[in-house]
Design an enzyme around this catalytic site. Structure first.
Site, mmCIF file in Angstrom:
data_model
loop_
_atom_site.group_PDB
_atom_site.id
_atom_site.type_symbol
_atom_site.label_atom_id
_atom_site.label_comp_id
_atom_site.label_asym_id
_atom_site.label_seq_id
_atom_site.Cartn_x
_atom_site.Cartn_y
_atom_site.Cartn_z
ATOM 1 N N ALA A 82 58.662 19.486 -67.061
ATOM 2 C CA ALA A 82 58.768 19.069 -68.466
ATOM 3 C C ALA A 82 57.804 19.828 -69.377
ATOM 4 C CB ALA A 82 58.547 17.560 -68.606
ATOM 5 N N HIS A 138 43.596 29.064 -65.074
ATOM 6 C CA HIS A 138 42.263 29.650 -64.994
ATOM 7 C C HIS A 138 41.216 28.872 -65.777
ATOM 8 C CE1 HIS A 138 43.370 33.070 -62.543
ATOM 9 N NE2 HIS A 138 44.462 33.184 -63.260
ATOM 10 N N THR A 144 61.223 14.429 -66.743
ATOM 11 C CA THR A 144 61.371 14.679 -65.312
ATOM 12 C C THR A 144 60.882 13.492 -64.481
ATOM 13 O OG1 THR A 144 59.310 15.915 -65.448
ATOM 14 C CG2 THR A 144 61.354 17.176 -65.419
ATOM 15 N N ASP A 167 52.491 13.652 -74.047
ATOM 16 C CA ASP A 167 52.550 13.825 -72.590
ATOM 17 C C ASP A 167 52.221 12.511 -71.878
ATOM 18 O OD1 ASP A 167 52.929 15.074 -70.137
ATOM 19 O OD2 ASP A 167 50.896 15.898 -70.050
HETATM 20 CA CA CA Z 1 53.596 16.416 -68.301
#
Ligand code: CA
Length: 721
Positions: free
Chosen positions: A216, A645, A273, A338
């Site tokens: 996602a 990173h 997802t 999120d």
């Molecule tokens: Ca996520």
């Protein structure tokens, strides 16, 4: 509460635009496809519906991901108890041979353990001795890691009637012969041209193996699929977000969902997802799936005129026989942070307000602990289990959160609790019917959310579809430290009836391990700082600990062989926080030494000593870029490199710290790695689809700047001590 104004941190660039998480510190030896064990000792995983439904009658086994379909992660074993846990010692250790994250919950059936390490590699072990029976490596292409938000991790297998099922990172579902590790069948569950990955463990229900996927952050359209165990044929598929209405809807649920979206979301994938949690109630015949965040994150881009955007951030109940929608509860309508609802879900029966209730419980990323009636989806209660600033509370009448209007970062960036890493992430929690408490590994930390006016959507699968804040990084070390002080982790014992904390233990930082509770009155959890700890489940008192030499994120299990109880945990630091937040990983952080560690009473094995010291040697070349170029380099780094990173180019322990890289001195060699893919086999993807030579050079200049910063800090610390 709403302290986004208090901290002058609006320039903190804490939305990771994650990509390309492939490079490993050193190449690991290639494991053979299948290494056969001594066949005379090999036992088979003869698990079927009757055994899984009766899992409580054979507590010596751990036959499915959460031990039972209710996913309580509570072991009825009690030989190891509060009275004798001090005598627990290391029985055996199995080296997983990887430096990437290890998130697996092992399965144990009749003395054999089946578990996974990173890159979806499966190991079958003698559960009593740790001896290797066989290994299966699906040979996932290492540069597939460019499609991962959070590393090539895997959370474990499922077993059924002599078969072992693993979801490979590249989207294959593979059935193995439990005796040998030989492939019986494999099927591609996703479009390989899109950025789908599988990290979650399959579940098997009535001869169907259920598997979701991730991606996602890369604009995929989420779904969950069921395959027939015998031949891998597709039984059903349920999408979690609607596709293009012009193509027609797969089912009525998609028609209903499409009314809650605006704009042309299908061009952006939509997200949603089903990358981790599931649970199953055999009486109600309901499969529960946890659905993830929207893609792109910012709803203004994804669904410009708002809407709830079903079924993002929802718990959805399905009929496991045919995948038909039954009910849903959306934790975060119009998700824009999120805030996934993919977190662990636990089924339990308990009395609430004098009435017996069949409940489903979840502590999703958004910071509220939910108790729902699992037959109907009715919200029974919700309360915040960590600091929450985006909403004041959940209104029980409407079942909806009451949002702070500023939280949607439409006008300006906002510092908000919890962060996109969640008040709780995938790390499994545990429910003990003995104490009535849910033990939750929580992260108490903020993030800054904001809209970037220059955000450009790139085609699906080529970059992370996250809209973030862009600006220049402040160089004020005290501000950085002030932000670091806000980042906390705790083991929280939560009373789901009272919706309040019973006790909590403050930890050195966030991103600690999943949890196991046992009938011995114990709670086991590993920590980011490398300790495996047994707590008194009633009080939180620490009763025993073992130095695991490495950070722990996975959840422990317990099982019995020949009358002895074992506690086992996969160790090895990894996942989103580990990769991005190197800046805020404690100074005493450990190297990644991935193993399965298994303990029993009276054992006293030792791990071989390791060298803890992790020092970046800074010798950066002269910085030649001007200020404007450095800002450009920063933006490019943020977009394409940071997810693996690390924030500010500080490595989060799993990958080489770029600030110490010899390539900083050689711009041609740097370009060969970044643009031409010279280190592709080691997992550093070829980035030519995103970066040209001059952009790679701007990134090099930015990393040189950060290396000088690191060098200065290192010298300051040396002077201070
Ligand atoms: Ca996520």
């Amino acid at each position: 509460m709403h302290n986004n104004k208090v901290f002058s941190l609006s320039l903190w660039l804490l939305i990771p635009l994650l990509a390309a998480c492939g490079a490993e510190q050193k190449p690991s030896a290639d494991a053979p496809d299948v290494a056969f064990g001594n066949k005379s000792e090999v036992r088979v995983a003869q698990v079927d519906a009757a055994r899984l439904l009766g899992a409580d009658s054979e507590p010596q086994n751990w036959m499915s991901h959460g031990r039972t379909y209710s996913e309580q992660r509570y072991s009825p074993l009690q030989r190891v108890s509060t009275n004798n846990v001090a005598d627990l010692g290391l029985a055996w250790a199995f080296d997983l041979g990887t430096q990437r994250g290890v998130e697996a919950t092992p399965i144990v059936v009749d003395g054999t353990m089946y578990t996974t390490s990173s890159w979806s590699i499966v190991h079958a072990l003698d559960a009593k001795t740790g001896a290797l029976l066989w290994t299966y490596d699906p040979q996932v292409a290492r540069d597939k890691a460019g499609h991962a938000c959070c590393g090539p991790v895997n959370r474990g297998v499922a077993v059924w009637q002599g078969k072992v099922f693993v979801g490979a990172f590249d989207g294959r579902l593979i059935a193995l012969d439990a005796r040998s590790g030989e492939v019986l069948w494999e099927v591609m569950t996703v479009d390989p041209n899109q950025a789908y990955t599988i990290t979650g463990a399959p579940r098997v229900i009535n001869g169907k193996v259920i598997i979701g996927n991730g991606g996602a952050e890369f604009d995929v359209r989420g779904y969950v699929s069921a395959y027939n165990v015998e031949d891998g044929s597709l039984a059903w598929r349920f999408h979690t977000v609607p596709g293009n209405p012009a193509d027609g809807f797969e089912n009525d649920a998609m028609r209903l969902a499409a009314d809650t979206w605006t704009g042309e979301w299908w061009k952006l994938g939509g997200g949603g997802t089903v990358w981790d949690s599931m649970a199953y109630d055999p009486q109600l015949n309901l499969l529960y799936i946890g659905v993830g965040n929207g893609a792109p994150w910012n709803q203004q881009i994804r669904s410009p005129d708002g809407g709830d955007n079903l079924f993002l951030s929802s718990i959805v109940a399905l009929n496991p026989d045919n995948g038909e929608y039954v009910w849903h509860y959306q934790t975060t309508p119009g998700e824009t942070w999120d805030y996934t609802a993919t977190q662990h879900m636990i089924l339990a029966d308990m009395e609430i307000d004098g009435k017996p209730r069949k409940v489903i419980m979840q502590a999703p990323k958004n910071g509220f602990f939910y108790v729902l009636d699992r037959a109907s989806g009715e919200l029974l209660s919700a309360n915040n289990y960590v600091n929450v600033t985006w909403a004041s509370h959940v209104d029980l009448e409407s079942g909806r959160p009451v949002e702070d209007p500023a939280a949607r970062y439409k006008e300006q960036p906002v510092l908000q609790f919890p962060s996109y890493l969640g008040g709780h992430n995938w790390h499994p929690m545990s429910y003990s019917a003995q104490t009535g408490l849910v033990y939750v590994p929580v992260n108490d930390m903020p993030a800054v959310y904001g809209h970037d006016a220059g955000f450009e959507h790139r085609p699906a699968g080529t970059n992370m579809g996250i809209d973030g804040i862009v600006g220049s990084l402040p160089d004020d070390e005290s501000e950085r430290r002030a932000f670091g002080a806000l980042i906390k982790g705790r083991l929280l014992a939560w009373d789901p009836k009272k919706q309040s904390a019973a006790w909590s233990v403050e930890q050195a930082g966030p991103w600690n391990g999943g949890v196991l509770s046992t009938a011995g009155g114990l709670v086991f959890q590993g920590s980011a700082s490398g300790k495996f700890i047994a707590y008194n489940a009633a009080s939180g008192e620490s009763l025993w600990e073992f130095p695991a030499q490495t950070g722990i994120v996975a959840a422990p299990i317990s099982y019995e062989v020949d009358g002895e109880q074992y506690i086992s945990v996969s160790v090895g630091w990894g996942g989103a926080f580990a990769m991005v937040f190197g800046e805020y990983v404690q100074a005493e952080s450990l190297p990644n030494v991935s193993r399965v560690l298994t303990f029993k009473l009276g054992a006293g094995n030792q791990l071989p000593p390791v060298d803890w010291k992790r020092t970046v040697v800074f010798s950066p070349p002269e910085l030649t870029a001007d200020e404007q170029e450095l800002v450009q380099g920063f933006r490019l780094y943020q977009d394409t490199c940071m997810g693996c990173h690390g924030l500010n180019a500080v490595s989060g322990l799993l990958l080489p710290d770029l600030r110490g890289s010899g390539f900083l001195h050689d711009s041609a060699a740097w370009r060969a790695v970044v643009v031409e893919g010279r280190l592709k086999e080691r997992g550093m993807p070829q980035m030519d689809y995103l970066l040209n030579d001059s952009q790679a050079e701007l990134i090099r200049q930015y990393v040189i700047q950060q290396a000088w910063r690191g060098k200065k800090l290192q010298e300051q610390r040396a002077n201070d001590s």
